[in-house]
Design an enzyme around this catalytic site. Structure first.
Site, PDB file in Angstrom:
ATOM      1  N   ARG A 162       0.841  -1.215   0.000  1.00  0.00           N
ATOM      2  CA  ARG A 162       0.000   0.000   0.000  1.00  0.00           C
ATOM      3  C   ARG A 162       0.872   1.260   0.000  1.00  0.00           C
ATOM      4  NH1 ARG A 162      -2.350  -3.565  -1.110  1.00  0.00           N
ATOM      5  NH2 ARG A 162      -4.189  -4.526  -0.220  1.00  0.00           N
ATOM      6  N   SER A 212     -10.978  -1.288   3.669  1.00  0.00           N
ATOM      7  CA  SER A 212     -10.317  -1.716   4.916  1.00  0.00           C
ATOM      8  C   SER A 212      -9.851  -0.496   5.690  1.00  0.00           C
ATOM      9  CB  SER A 212      -9.091  -2.576   4.602  1.00  0.00           C
ATOM     10  OG  SER A 212      -9.489  -3.721   3.913  1.00  0.00           O
ATOM     11  N   GLU A 304      -5.264   2.454   7.152  1.00  0.00           N
ATOM     12  CA  GLU A 304      -4.977   2.362   5.709  1.00  0.00           C
ATOM     13  C   GLU A 304      -5.356   3.628   4.924  1.00  0.00           C
ATOM     14  OE1 GLU A 304      -5.348  -1.414   3.760  1.00  0.00           O
ATOM     15  OE2 GLU A 304      -6.131  -0.476   1.959  1.00  0.00           O
TER      16      GLU A 304
HETATM   17  C1  LIG Z   1     -15.715  -0.765  -0.713  1.00  0.00           C
HETATM   18  C2  LIG Z   1     -14.245  -0.488  -0.855  1.00  0.00           C
HETATM   19  C3  LIG Z   1     -13.372  -1.537  -1.083  1.00  0.00           C
HETATM   20  C4  LIG Z   1     -12.001  -1.297  -1.228  1.00  0.00           C
HETATM   21  N1  LIG Z   1     -11.176  -2.352  -1.468  1.00  0.00           N
HETATM   22  C5  LIG Z   1      -9.853  -2.134  -1.612  1.00  0.00           C
HETATM   23  C6  LIG Z   1      -8.977  -3.230  -1.878  1.00  0.00           C
HETATM   24  O1  LIG Z   1      -9.384  -4.379  -2.006  1.00  0.00           O
HETATM   25  N2  LIG Z   1      -7.652  -2.960  -2.005  1.00  0.00           N
HETATM   26  C7  LIG Z   1      -7.153  -1.691  -1.889  1.00  0.00           C
HETATM   27  O2  LIG Z   1      -5.935  -1.521  -2.025  1.00  0.00           O
HETATM   28  N3  LIG Z   1      -7.963  -0.641  -1.640  1.00  0.00           N
HETATM   29  C8  LIG Z   1      -9.293  -0.824  -1.500  1.00  0.00           C
HETATM   30  N4  LIG Z   1     -10.125   0.232  -1.240  1.00  0.00           N
HETATM   31  C9  LIG Z   1      -9.562   1.584  -1.082  1.00  0.00           C
HETATM   32  C10 LIG Z   1      -9.588   2.423  -2.376  1.00  0.00           C
HETATM   33  O3  LIG Z   1     -10.575   1.972  -3.252  1.00  0.00           O
HETATM   34  C11 LIG Z   1      -8.262   2.397  -3.091  1.00  0.00           C
HETATM   35  O4  LIG Z   1      -7.251   2.843  -2.237  1.00  0.00           O
HETATM   36  C12 LIG Z   1      -8.289   3.261  -4.363  1.00  0.00           C
HETATM   37  O5  LIG Z   1      -7.150   2.926  -5.112  1.00  0.00           O
HETATM   38  C13 LIG Z   1      -8.291   4.758  -4.100  1.00  0.00           C
HETATM   39  O6  LIG Z   1      -8.519   5.440  -5.340  1.00  0.00           O
HETATM   40  P1  LIG Z   1      -9.344   6.799  -5.399  1.00  0.00           P
HETATM   41  O7  LIG Z   1      -9.429   7.207  -6.811  1.00  0.00           O
HETATM   42  O8  LIG Z   1     -10.623   6.667  -4.675  1.00  0.00           O
HETATM   43  O9  LIG Z   1      -8.368   7.761  -4.601  1.00  0.00           O
HETATM   44  P2  LIG Z   1      -8.724   8.946  -3.514  1.00  0.00           P
HETATM   45  O10 LIG Z   1      -9.441   8.317  -2.396  1.00  0.00           O
HETATM   46  O11 LIG Z   1      -9.436  10.032  -4.252  1.00  0.00           O
HETATM   47  O12 LIG Z   1      -7.308   9.386  -3.128  1.00  0.00           O
HETATM   48  C14 LIG Z   1      -6.502   8.557  -2.303  1.00  0.00           C
HETATM   49  C15 LIG Z   1      -5.132   9.233  -2.112  1.00  0.00           C
HETATM   50  O13 LIG Z   1      -4.451   9.253  -3.361  1.00  0.00           O
HETATM   51  C16 LIG Z   1      -4.150  10.584  -3.760  1.00  0.00           C
HETATM   52  N5  LIG Z   1      -4.383  10.640  -5.213  1.00  0.00           N
HETATM   53  C17 LIG Z   1      -5.503  10.283  -5.890  1.00  0.00           C
HETATM   54  N6  LIG Z   1      -5.321  10.436  -7.214  1.00  0.00           N
HETATM   55  C18 LIG Z   1      -4.056  10.895  -7.375  1.00  0.00           C
HETATM   56  C19 LIG Z   1      -3.273  11.259  -8.510  1.00  0.00           C
HETATM   57  N7  LIG Z   1      -3.746  11.174  -9.748  1.00  0.00           N
HETATM   58  N8  LIG Z   1      -2.013  11.695  -8.293  1.00  0.00           N
HETATM   59  C20 LIG Z   1      -1.507  11.782  -7.037  1.00  0.00           C
HETATM   60  N9  LIG Z   1      -2.196  11.470  -5.926  1.00  0.00           N
HETATM   61  C21 LIG Z   1      -3.457  11.025  -6.099  1.00  0.00           C
HETATM   62  C22 LIG Z   1      -5.088  11.482  -2.953  1.00  0.00           C
HETATM   63  O14 LIG Z   1      -4.493  12.745  -2.698  1.00  0.00           O
HETATM   64  C23 LIG Z   1      -5.240  10.686  -1.661  1.00  0.00           C
HETATM   65  O15 LIG Z   1      -4.169  10.964  -0.804  1.00  0.00           O
HETATM   66  C24 LIG Z   1     -11.498   0.031  -1.116  1.00  0.00           C
HETATM   67  C25 LIG Z   1     -12.392   1.091  -0.887  1.00  0.00           C
HETATM   68  C26 LIG Z   1     -13.750   0.841  -0.764  1.00  0.00           C
HETATM   69  C27 LIG Z   1     -14.682   1.996  -0.542  1.00  0.00           C
END
Ligand SMILES: Cc1cc2nc3c(=O)[nH]c(=O)nc-3n(C[C@H](O)[C@H](O)[C@H](O)COP(=O)(O)OP(=O)(O)OC[C@H]3O[C@@H](n4cnc5c(N)ncnc54)[C@H](O)[C@@H]3O)c2cc1C
Length: 312
Positions: A162, A212, A304
């Protein structure tokens, strides 16, 4: 195109947990040119900057964000041979579907993974023994302070559990390429669908959540006197861990509530927003879970998602 800057935008409408106050300034960028313009504005006005994508891995504070939130909307999606190139704002399910439609293997584990490609790269998202680091060929980013464009190959992105270099460098990921391999389309679809169904069955998707809430626990963190208790639950994903849901469950915290935030009855490593939870409820519940687990098992848990502070 001129930036469409908005004021006092409620962040709870831009994250899957549905918590968070107002962003003082807010802009969605759909091109790299717009992104550069927004970054120049940040430098000129000395605004604190927050980069937002799908908001599925952030906990915004009730006080909101005092500066500019840039919502990343940069998209592209093309496949050449076994290489897939996409914009940071393409959703992971678009990448999964596009690769499978082209008979390309490597992303099926991400079936049902919420969020964007850029967010997944930054956090080296992973599930079911797959991780972004297994498929990323190269990543393009823009340094927020200088506007400099940076291209890194997989090893330059320094992926870990992560983790990636993008958590430590102030850069915006704009696009990236993944390298896939030939596969059988029907088999790939069946695998991705299996993981989607697994998530629907096991995770509390009926409530707002952020996935998580704690990272899984490396076995090295489990004191010797508790190893026998957890031994049968060790998983190798992506290294030997105890699922943190098991630890929280055994601490008898399932269902525990603070305000409208609750440790899910369905999956102990999820906190759910029962409706109207505040960030304060959620952070209070996180602290409580950490303390109870520390007292009972002498195990330290790591949060996380990104806990955003209004003071940054
Ligand atoms: C139901 C559910 C299940 C999930 N299951 C998993 C799983 O199985 N495995 C897992 O790893 N995660 C999981 N997650 C967490 C999440 O989906 C992931 O971490 C996902 O990759 C985050 O992407 P996002 O676009 O929502 O990022 P955001 O939540 O919008 O951003 C997350 C972080 O990344 C930064 N960021 C976003 N985009 C960029 C960019 N283009 N450049 C630089 N920084 C950036 C943001 O500033 C922030 O700090 C889950 C979440 C939910 C709600």
């Amino acid at each position: 195109m001129a930036l469409r800057l908005e004021e006092d935008v409620l962040l709870k409408n831009y994250c899957t947990f549905k918590v968070g106050g107002q962003a003082k300034h807010f802009v969605k960028v759909e091109t790299e040119a717009d992104l550069r313009e927004a970054l120049q504005l940040v430098a000129k006005e000395h605004w604190p900057l927050f980069i937002l994508a799908h908001g599925s891995n952030v906990i915004f504070p009730d006080e909101g964000w005092p500066g500019l939130v840039i919502l990343i909307g940069i998209k592209e999606l093309k496949i050449e041979g076994q290489s897939l190139r996409a914009g940071a704002a393409n959703m992971m399910n678009e990448l999964v579907d596009a690769s499978i439609s082209n008979g390309l293997a490597g992303l099926e584990w991400a079936g049902g993974l919420p969020g964007t490609f850029g967010g997944a790269i930054r956090g080296n998202a992973g599930a079911f023994r797959g991780e972004m680091k297994d498929v990323i060929a190269s990543v393009r980013s823009i340094e927020t302070t200088t506007g400099r464009e940076i291209e890194r190959k997989n090893d330059g992105a320094m992926f870990g559990y992560r983790d990636s270099i993008y958590k430590r460098h102030s850069e915006v990921i704009v696009s990236a390429a993944v390298e896939l391999r030939q596969g059988d389309q029907a088999e790939l679809r069946a695998t991705a669908d299996k993981w989607i169904a697994f998530r629907q069955d096991r995770h509390p998707l009926e409530f707002p959540n952020v996935g998580s809430i704690f990272k899984n626990t490396p076995i090295g963190r489990v004191p010797e006197n508790w190893m026998a208790h957890f031994h049968d639950f060790i998983k190798n994903d992506p290294f030997p861990i105890i699922p943190t849901g098991k630890i929280i469950d055994d601490a008898e915290l399932k269902g525990f509530k603070i305000g409208q935030a609750q440790v899910s009855e369905k999956h102990a490593n999820y906190i759910v927003n029962l409706g109207g939870a505040t960030s304060k409820d959620i952070l209070g519940l996180i602290d409580h879970v950490k303390q109870v687990v520390r007292d009972k098992f002498q195990i330290e848990l790591d949060v996380e998602p990104e806990v955003v502070s209004s003071k940054e």
